[in-house]
Design a protein around this motif. Sequence first.
Motif, PDB file in Angstrom:
ATOM      1  N   UNK A  91       0.903  -1.051  -0.015  1.00 37.64           N
ATOM      2  CA  UNK A  91      -0.045  -0.174  -0.159  1.00 37.64           C
ATOM      3  C   UNK A  91       1.012   1.100  -0.055  1.00 37.64           C
ATOM      4  N   UNK A  92       0.532   2.199  -0.962  1.00 32.06           N
ATOM      5  CA  UNK A  92       1.283   3.561  -0.914  1.00 32.06           C
ATOM      6  C   UNK A  92       1.156   4.170   0.340  1.00 32.06           C
ATOM      7  N   UNK A  93       2.373   4.360   0.900  1.00 31.25           N
ATOM      8  CA  UNK A  93       2.783   5.271   2.163  1.00 31.25           C
ATOM      9  C   UNK A  93       2.753   4.188   3.347  1.00 31.25           C
ATOM     10  N   UNK A  94       2.196   3.056   3.124  1.00 37.03           N
ATOM     11  CA  UNK A  94       2.374   2.217   3.932  1.00 37.03           C
ATOM     12  C   UNK A  94       3.047   0.774   3.696  1.00 37.03           C
ATOM     13  N   UNK A  95       4.294   0.996   3.594  1.00 34.03           N
ATOM     14  CA  UNK A  95       5.004  -0.032   2.646  1.00 34.03           C
ATOM     15  C   UNK A  95       4.927  -1.517   2.992  1.00 34.03           C
ATOM     16  N   UNK A  96       4.762  -1.696   4.253  1.00 37.46           N
ATOM     17  CA  UNK A  96       4.703  -3.243   4.686  1.00 37.46           C
ATOM     18  C   UNK A  96       3.280  -3.557   5.038  1.00 37.46           C
ATOM     19  N   UNK A  98      -0.083  -5.049   3.006  1.00 40.24           N
ATOM     20  CA  UNK A  98      -0.807  -5.666   2.051  1.00 40.24           C
ATOM     21  C   UNK A  98      -2.084  -4.893   1.498  1.00 40.24           C
ATOM     22  N   UNK A  99      -2.089  -4.780   0.363  1.00 36.93           N
ATOM     23  CA  UNK A  99      -3.273  -4.321  -0.448  1.00 36.93           C
ATOM     24  C   UNK A  99      -3.669  -4.789  -1.385  1.00 36.93           C
ATOM     25  N   UNK A 100      -4.854  -4.544  -2.038  1.00 38.23           N
ATOM     26  CA  UNK A 100      -5.335  -5.368  -3.346  1.00 38.23           C
ATOM     27  C   UNK A 100      -5.182  -4.401  -4.276  1.00 38.23           C
ATOM     28  N   UNK A 101      -4.228  -4.368  -5.124  1.00 40.39           N
ATOM     29  CA  UNK A 101      -3.706  -3.627  -6.117  1.00 40.39           C
ATOM     30  C   UNK A 101      -3.788  -2.112  -5.890  1.00 40.39           C
ATOM     31  N   UNK A 102      -3.261  -1.876  -4.456  1.00 41.61           N
ATOM     32  CA  UNK A 102      -3.141  -0.440  -4.137  1.00 41.61           C
ATOM     33  C   UNK A 102      -4.277   0.282  -4.025  1.00 41.61           C
ATOM     34  N   UNK A 103      -5.520  -0.457  -4.109  1.00 44.45           N
ATOM     35  CA  UNK A 103      -6.744   0.264  -4.209  1.00 44.45           C
ATOM     36  C   UNK A 103      -7.550  -0.374  -2.703  1.00 44.45           C
ATOM     37  N   UNK A 104      -7.391  -1.224  -2.018  1.00 40.23           N
ATOM     38  CA  UNK A 104      -8.109  -1.938  -1.051  1.00 40.23           C
ATOM     39  C   UNK A 104      -7.285  -2.599  -0.229  1.00 40.23           C
ATOM     40  N   UNK A 105      -7.219  -2.374   1.071  1.00 41.86           N
ATOM     41  CA  UNK A 105      -6.520  -3.011   2.154  1.00 41.86           C
ATOM     42  C   UNK A 105      -7.292  -4.330   2.354  1.00 41.86           C
ATOM     43  N   UNK A 106      -6.931  -5.104   2.820  1.00 44.53           N
ATOM     44  CA  UNK A 106      -7.828  -6.609   2.896  1.00 44.53           C
ATOM     45  C   UNK A 106      -9.202  -6.230   3.651  1.00 44.53           C
ATOM     46  N   UNK A 107      -9.089  -5.551   4.753  1.00 52.07           N
ATOM     47  CA  UNK A 107     -10.362  -5.008   5.431  1.00 52.07           C
ATOM     48  C   UNK A 107     -11.265  -4.283   4.438  1.00 52.07           C
ATOM     49  N   UNK A 108     -10.809  -3.235   3.739  1.00 52.42           N
ATOM     50  CA  UNK A 108     -11.566  -2.951   2.873  1.00 52.42           C
ATOM     51  C   UNK A 108     -12.044  -3.418   1.826  1.00 52.42           C
TER      52      UNK A 108
END
Length: 529
Positions: A89-94, A96-106
């Motif tokens: 995730x941009x700005x939170x390098x460690x 994980x995100x889906x395609x830099x669009x959603x965190x796993x919770x999102x």
Amino acid sequence: MTTVENASQKPPKTRRLSITRLLIAITVTAALVAAGVIGARSWYSSANTPEIDPWFAGYVDVTATPTFAFETPKSDAAKNVVLSFIVAKSGEDCTPSWGNAYTMDEAANSLDLDRRIARLQQQGGEPIVSFGGLLNDELATACSDENKLVDAYQSVIDRYSLTTIDLDIEAGNLADTDSSARRAEAIASLQKSQKADGKNLAVWLTLPVAPTGLTEAGTDAVSAFLDAGVDLAGVNVMTMDYGDSRVEGQSMLDASTAALEQTHRQLGILYSRAEIDLTSDTLWSKIGATPMIGQNDVEEEIFSLADAKAFNKFVVGHNLGRMSMWSLNRDVTCSPNYGDTRRVSDSCSGVPQGDASFADLLGKGIDGDPVVSAAVVTTNEPLAPVVEDDPATSPYQIWSPDSTYLLGTKVVWHQNVYSAKWWTRGDLPDNPVLETFETPWELVGPVLPGETPVPIPTVPADAYPAWDGATTYREGDRVIVGQYAFEAKWFNEGEAPAAASTDPDSSPWVVLTDAQVQELLDAQETPAG
């Protein structure tokens, strides 16, 4: 998924073979390649170890719109899916995100992703998560804290109850040597901890490929994983978007099968360098293939339904461990409203499909379970003994380190026929090089059962004078160099005839053809008068 990268980088440290072991590996591997196989034995260490169970799973772009309903597969071929892509995730390098669009919770809230994955699993399907891809930073590229990196991977595995992960490393992620080492060490640690907890974790490395095989950066990535102690389930190559690496006139099918054959050869060398002996069958089981269905990103490259059918036949025939495709989102004919099918769509293939499905064609006969394959452990396996070449059953001369070979000369070595790509002397035909441009020899194929020597006219040593660099030659003069006869095309002095093999247009010499040599021999046998 992307076009082939031509990244060049300093390779990481690799375990070195002793000279003795290298020579054994060279001779053994070459002998076993005869007839297209190295061995036919199972590669598992005990009767209790599961055998490889080749599986099919198409990629699904999780964040693409419209949302693809992978949880309700249209056919059995689509029941297993490779969900892509988990990135930093941009700005939170460690994180994980889906395609830099959603965190796993999102993603759980906005895409209902957790519930959909659970539904797929209830129906017997298996989710596989792919990390990386072309457009964003893979976790190891962005996250430099090794402990946090391991935790990030672990959080994805735990959340989705994964037994198999896919690391799609390309573009900048592949060229970054520091992240390559971090990634390999993190995955090795993760795999070890999973095993300690009684859980299996299959790791697939997905890489760009050319018809000539993996790029240097790709082979470096494989080496990094093997050096770190990762038990790779396999290397999945993206048989797509070849661009300039595909030679003129080469079909997508031929380019893709060539890419697989070269990857098989390279993997044999990489595992041997890591001091792991694997048979040809095992190496094939450690290869996956992922074509881009229909219109590729390179405009002139189209992977058709006919290609899919033929490609499946090759994959099944060689018992590859995995087949995928990019992507299930695209496995449908574009609507009439989609004006330019040469422009790649995220939601249609760009080719008319009718009722046909790429997934069904590519997945035919590949109905294994990734969960079963995840339990397989790679072990050393005994290799068959070397079979010596027999002049009586060899169609061409047996290679000798003391002989000189011109362009196009064919030889036999360890039950295979090779053709010289340029003038060569002392170069082993089966030298285990990772890149084909490093060797002057091209493998033609195995010596076939029942073959006998092809008659090759030999120039008598006294037929013409030996070439002398101090002698002036005129058009039509003939000389002997080794076992070859040459004829001068024009006046010259000090021009070595051997250059005719590497630069025939500029050389003043041309080698005599077999027909010309035979004509000479016939004339010598005919009585004068």
